[in-house]
Design an enzyme around this catalytic site. Structure first.
Site, PDB file in Angstrom:
ATOM      1  N   GLY A 202       0.826  -1.204   0.000  1.00  0.00           N
ATOM      2  CA  GLY A 202       0.000   0.000   0.000  1.00  0.00           C
ATOM      3  C   GLY A 202       0.854   1.244   0.000  1.00  0.00           C
ATOM      4  CG  ASN A 203      -0.314   4.699  -1.499  1.00  0.00           C
ATOM      5  OD1 ASN A 203      -1.017   5.492  -0.885  1.00  0.00           O
ATOM      6  ND2 ASN A 203      -0.722   4.092  -2.621  1.00  0.00           N
ATOM      7  NE  ARG A 204       4.086   7.790   5.261  1.00  0.00           N
ATOM      8  CZ  ARG A 204       4.914   8.809   5.358  1.00  0.00           C
ATOM      9  NH1 ARG A 204       5.946   8.892   4.549  1.00  0.00           N
ATOM     10  NH2 ARG A 204       4.720   9.746   6.238  1.00  0.00           N
TER      11      ARG A 204
END
Ligand code: CTP
Length: 407
Positions: A202-204
């Site tokens: 995922g990413n932030r």
């Protein structure tokens, strides 16, 4: 910027009004707070003054030379009463004017919004019901109280809704309808690329900026469809919500909902790569030392595909906006990378923001540069994500005037 009178009557929910005041100020509005006298038992005038940046009094006998009981109401674009107690509703319904707030309610010709908060028995009492009806008949907008835990152990309808909800419900009164009649598709959040049934890459991205864009577009009168990929914040009211998870899901959702829209804003952080295979069962440690090697494959570039699809498909949006999360390095600046990306993607507008461990992701504020494909000078903005969103929406409104917004 609008001028708002924020009336506060004496209920324990006054503390939520402090948060509402911050939201109104962050959105750039001038706010005059008028508490009723007993509010000091809950929140002191120093708090209202510090956060509004304006003097605060409950009395008509302070600063008499300004004739405040008439002037504040006359100058206001909007008068809000949050929370509105049963007593305040009764006074307003009867037209009493024995303090600065009730005087202002009589003097103003601006729209009035009240958010009642009280115990369920008081809210349901025939006197309160009749007062609410009288006020509604006079076009006062009454925000329905929420149900839930009240001050004591009791619970039921009577609770003040969250400040964000109250703020969202007055956006139509605070914004110019600069996108009226426009259909806008916005993607927000960050995609998740599954590795196995429990894990993902995922990413932030929290989705805050995308949600703020949806709020600002809706407040500007647009019909908004929000494609949400894993938002950490609630989606705004009054938009059609579509959920997506991975980049491939997002692509499908974008191509399903883009036809017929005037504007697309691709704000979601899309993973450029995904695991080549998704394991059917949880990846296990096979022995004491080894670790799996995960092969990645490229994801489609949804934004670039959408731009290209316009040359072969009818009815796709004429105005497409990309977002670029950039970091500068020894090879180039944030802006330089942004310009190159705008050209590469082929969209009409690119909003560039600088990202880093402490910048942008998950933060409340943002710094942006808006770049235009037609050579118009870049526009920069900084502030809360909602303030930044409003600048983006203004720029879209400006740029689409005269632009064939729908091909
Ligand atoms: N985007 C997209 N599909 C992808 C990657 C990005 O549609 N597979 C969109 C994003 O929603 C955003 C814009 O493209 O509007 C730019 O995203 P960014 O991650 O900054 O760009 P990338 O193309 O991934 O470039 P980079 O190589 O710098 O990561």
């Amino acid at each position: 910027m609008k001028r708002i009178v924020l009336g506060v009557s004496a209920g324990i929910a006054a503390y939520k009004s402090v948060l509402l005041l911050r939201l109104l100020r962050e959105a750039g509005h001038h706010v005059d707070v008028i508490p009723t006298g007993n509010v000091e038992n809950f929140v002191g005038n120093a708090t209202w003054e510090a956060l509004s940046g304006n003097p605060v009094t409950s009395s008509v006998f302070d600063a008499v030379e300004n004739v405040n009981h008439v002037r504040l109401g006359q100058m206001a674009d909007l008068v809000m009463v949050v929370p509105a107690t049963a007593d305040l509703l009764a006074k307003a319904a009867s037209g009493l004017a024995d303090d600065l707030l009730t005087g202002t309610l009589l003097a103003t010709r601006a729209p009035i919004v009240m958010a009642p908060a009280m115990h369920t028995e008081m809210w349901q009492h025939p006197a309160t019901v009749a007062n609410v009806k009288t006020l509604r008949d006079r076009s006062v907008r009454i925000i329905e109280p929420a149900s839930g835990r009240l001050t004591g152990k009791d619970s039921g309808p009577g609770r003040l809704p969250d400040p964000e909800e109250i703020f969202a419900s007055v956006q139509d009164l605070l914004s110019e309808p600069i996108l009226a009649g426009q259909k806008v598709l916005i993607t927000a959040g960050g995609t998740r690329e599954p590795l196995d049934p429990v894990r993902f890459l995922g990413n932030r991205s929290s989705g805050r900026q995308g949600v703020a864009l949806a709020e600002a577009a809706r407040a500007a009168g647009a019909e908004v469809t929000l494609i949400a990929t894993h938002l950490e914040v609630p989606a705004p009211h009054g938009v059609s919500l579509v959920e997506a998870s991975s980049a491939l899901d997002l692509r499908e959702a974008v191509f399903t909902h883009a036809p017929g829209k005037n504007v697309v804003i691709m704000n979601a952080a899309v993973a450029d790569f995904r695991p080549a295979t998704i394991e059917n069962s949880k990846i296990k440690k096979r022995d004491e030392t080894s670790a799996p090697v995960i092969e990645l494959v490229r994801n489609p570039d949804i934004l670039a595909e959408l731009v290209q699809a316009r040359s072969t498909t009818e009815n796709l949006p004429g105005f497409i906006v990309g977002f670029a999360a950039e970091t500068g390095d020894e090879m180039g600046t944030v802006l330089g990378y942004g310009r190159a990306k705008l050209e590469r993607k082929g969209c009409e507008m690119l909003v560039v923001n600088e990202v880093g461990a402490t910048l942008t992701f998950g933060q409340e504020t943002n710094n942006i540069q808006v770049l235009f494909a037609d050579g118009t000078d870049a526009v920069s903005a900084a502030g809360s994500k909602l303030e930044v969103a409003r600048v983006v929406i203004e720029q879209i409104s400006h740029a689409t005037k005269g632009h064939a917004a729908q091909k």
